[in-house]
Design a protein around this motif. Structure first.
Motif, short mmCIF file in Angstrom:
data_model
loop_
_atom_site.label_atom_id
_atom_site.label_comp_id
_atom_site.label_asym_id
_atom_site.label_seq_id
_atom_site.Cartn_x
_atom_site.Cartn_y
_atom_site.Cartn_z
N UNK A 49 49.65 95.29 3.16
CA UNK A 49 50.25 93.96 3.30
C UNK A 49 51.23 93.69 2.16
N UNK A 50 52.52 93.77 2.49
CA UNK A 50 53.54 93.50 1.47
C UNK A 50 53.51 92.01 1.12
N UNK A 51 54.02 91.70 -0.06
CA UNK A 51 54.04 90.29 -0.49
C UNK A 51 54.82 89.46 0.53
N UNK A 52 54.20 88.32 0.91
CA UNK A 52 54.82 87.45 1.93
C UNK A 52 56.01 86.69 1.35
N UNK A 268 45.09 83.65 0.56
CA UNK A 268 44.93 84.75 1.54
C UNK A 268 46.21 85.56 1.77
N UNK A 269 47.14 85.50 0.81
CA UNK A 269 48.36 86.31 0.95
C UNK A 269 48.75 86.91 -0.41
N UNK A 270 49.41 88.07 -0.33
CA UNK A 270 50.00 88.62 -1.55
C UNK A 270 51.33 87.90 -1.79
N UNK A 271 51.52 87.43 -3.01
CA UNK A 271 52.77 86.74 -3.36
C UNK A 271 53.34 87.37 -4.62
#
Ligand SMILES: C=C1C[C@]23C[C@H]1CC[C@H]2[C@]1(C)CCC[C@@](C)(C(=O)O)[C@H]1[C@@H]3C(=O)O
Ligand SMILES: O=C(O)CCC(=O)C(=O)O
Ligand SMILES: [Fe+2]
Length: 383
Positions: A49-52, A268-271
């Motif tokens: 999962x790449x950073x959003x 819940x996300x990569x930033x």
């Protein structure tokens, strides 16, 4: 995926004191190979999962705090409270560290990483020590190797500022030609220590405790300076520069170059943390999460690599004096739950020396270091 290195990949437990004899050398010849050695593969869930997006929080300006302006200080403390109550990361600008000091530290750390491998191995990390050179931690682990070289050394302010420990360590390990590099890195450590004390004062204000609450614990703390060198990687999406983890130390002050790659897991996300050359990135670590009884969060983060450019970061891991007990002040204990005798504490007393020993000799720091440490500590102290 073909392994370009003939080796038996031993599926290791989370930690092993050695690499089972797999002597992988993290140098240009390995980095130029067409296929990623299997030891560098990371699980899909860690890399997929790449950073959003970028973390949107604006940098916190410390100008007013340093001028003693009460309103500006209150505003900075409020921004810190918001950040630390959620994801534990913030960036500071006008932090008082001379940009030339930062530039020089990057330059001299780059000069170190540009040395022939044999010179870097002259200061290789000794087992169990948090100082020295490491190539992908290949001497410690045999799977999920990070795509990076690191060079770390200790900085004990009360002692090092007077005795120039960093200069001595660098000069004794790399020779008299590196004495100036040692002076530059010593100066960088002194500046990072000063900034950490300012941050601890603002954090104390944000928590509503005495401004000087943390000075005594950290004034003679034992910190670690680390340079991270992340070469470009042909199969960047299959590996990581630094795997998902929360920092076991108390506070981390990081300066990254313009390439970008530091990401935090929030909502819940990569930033991604936006590179900002005049900013220092600050994050709460596990030890401070225990010190504030869980009010502030030690957050999951990682460093990704890319196919084109080398990325560098300078990381200053701030720790309390190794022999002082990590214990939250009374004001931060939670009111006793119904019928409890005493106010509630989330973590037991411990010392940084215990947690450092745990991460260097018993457990590979990851996303759940603190809870494993607490179990290990209780087993260790049971009669
Ligand atoms: C106490 C520490 C152990 C590590 C360096 C400091 C703070 C961060 C830790 C680390 C970076 C977390 C990810 C895994 C690790 C092995 C690494 O990739 O370098 C950790 C460091 C270490 O054990 O050397
Ligand atoms: O290099 C980076 O941007 C992050 C490194 C990191 O998290 C660490 O060394 O603990
Ligand atoms: Fe980290």
């Amino acid at each position: 995926m073909e392994s370009s290195i003939s080796s038996t990949l031993v599926l290791s437990p989370p930690f092993q004191p050695n690499n089972n004899g797999v002597n992988l050398v993290f140098d240009a010849s390995l980095q130029q190979q067409p296929h990623l050695p299997t030891q560098f593969l990371w699980p899909h869930e860690d890399t997929a999962y790449a950073a959003a997006d970028f973390l949107q929080d604006p940098p916190i300006d410390l100008t007013g705090f340093f001028l003693g302006d009460p309103r500006a200080t209150a505003s900075a403390a409020a921004q810190i409270r918001t950040a630390c109550s959620t994801h534990g990361f913030f960036q500071v600008v006008n932090h008082g560290v001379d940009p030339s000091t930062i530039r020089a530290a990057h330059h001299h750390m780059d000069a170190f990483f540009s040395l022939p491998l044999a010179r870097k191995l002259a200061v290789k990390r000794e087992p169990g020590a948090l100082r020295g050179y490491s190539g992908a931690h290949a001497d410690r682990f045999s799977s999920k190797l990070p795509w990076k070289e690191t060079f770390s050394f200790t900085y004990n302010h009360a002692h090092s500022a007077a005795t120039l420990d960093v200069v001595d360590y660098i000069k004794s390990g790399l020779g008299p030609h590196f004495e100036h590099s040692g002076c530059v890195l010593q100066q960088y450590c002194e500046a990072m220590h000063a900034l950490s004390m300012a941050i601890f004062e603002l954090i104390a204000i944000s928590l509503g405790v005495e401004r000087s609450e943390y000075c005594e614990l950290f004034e003679d703390g034992c910190s670690v300076m680390r340079g991270n060198n992340y070469p470009p990687c042909k199969e960047a999406g299959l590996t990581l520069g630094t795997g998902p983890h929360s920092d076991p130390n108390a506070l981390t002050l990081l300066h990254q170059d313009e390439v970008g790659g530091l990401e935090i897991f929030s909502d819940s996300k990569w930033r991604a943390i936006r590179p900002c050359h005049d900013a220092v990135v600050v994050n709460i670590g596990d030890t401070f999460m225990a010190l504030c009884n869980g009010r502030y969060k030690s957050c999951l983060h990682r460093a990704v690599v890319n196919k084109e450019r080398v990325r560098r970061s300078l990381v200053f891991f701030v720790n309390p004096n190794e022999d002082k007990v990590v214990r939250p002040p009374g004001e931060l204990l939670l009111p006793g739950y119904e019928g409890a005798e005493a106010p509630t504490r989330l973590y037991p007393d411990f010392k940084w020396s215990d947690l450092r020993d745990f991460t260097q000799n018993h457990y590979r720091a990851d996303t759940s270091t603190l809870q494993h440490f607490v179990s290990w500590l209780s087993n260790k102290t049971q009669p």
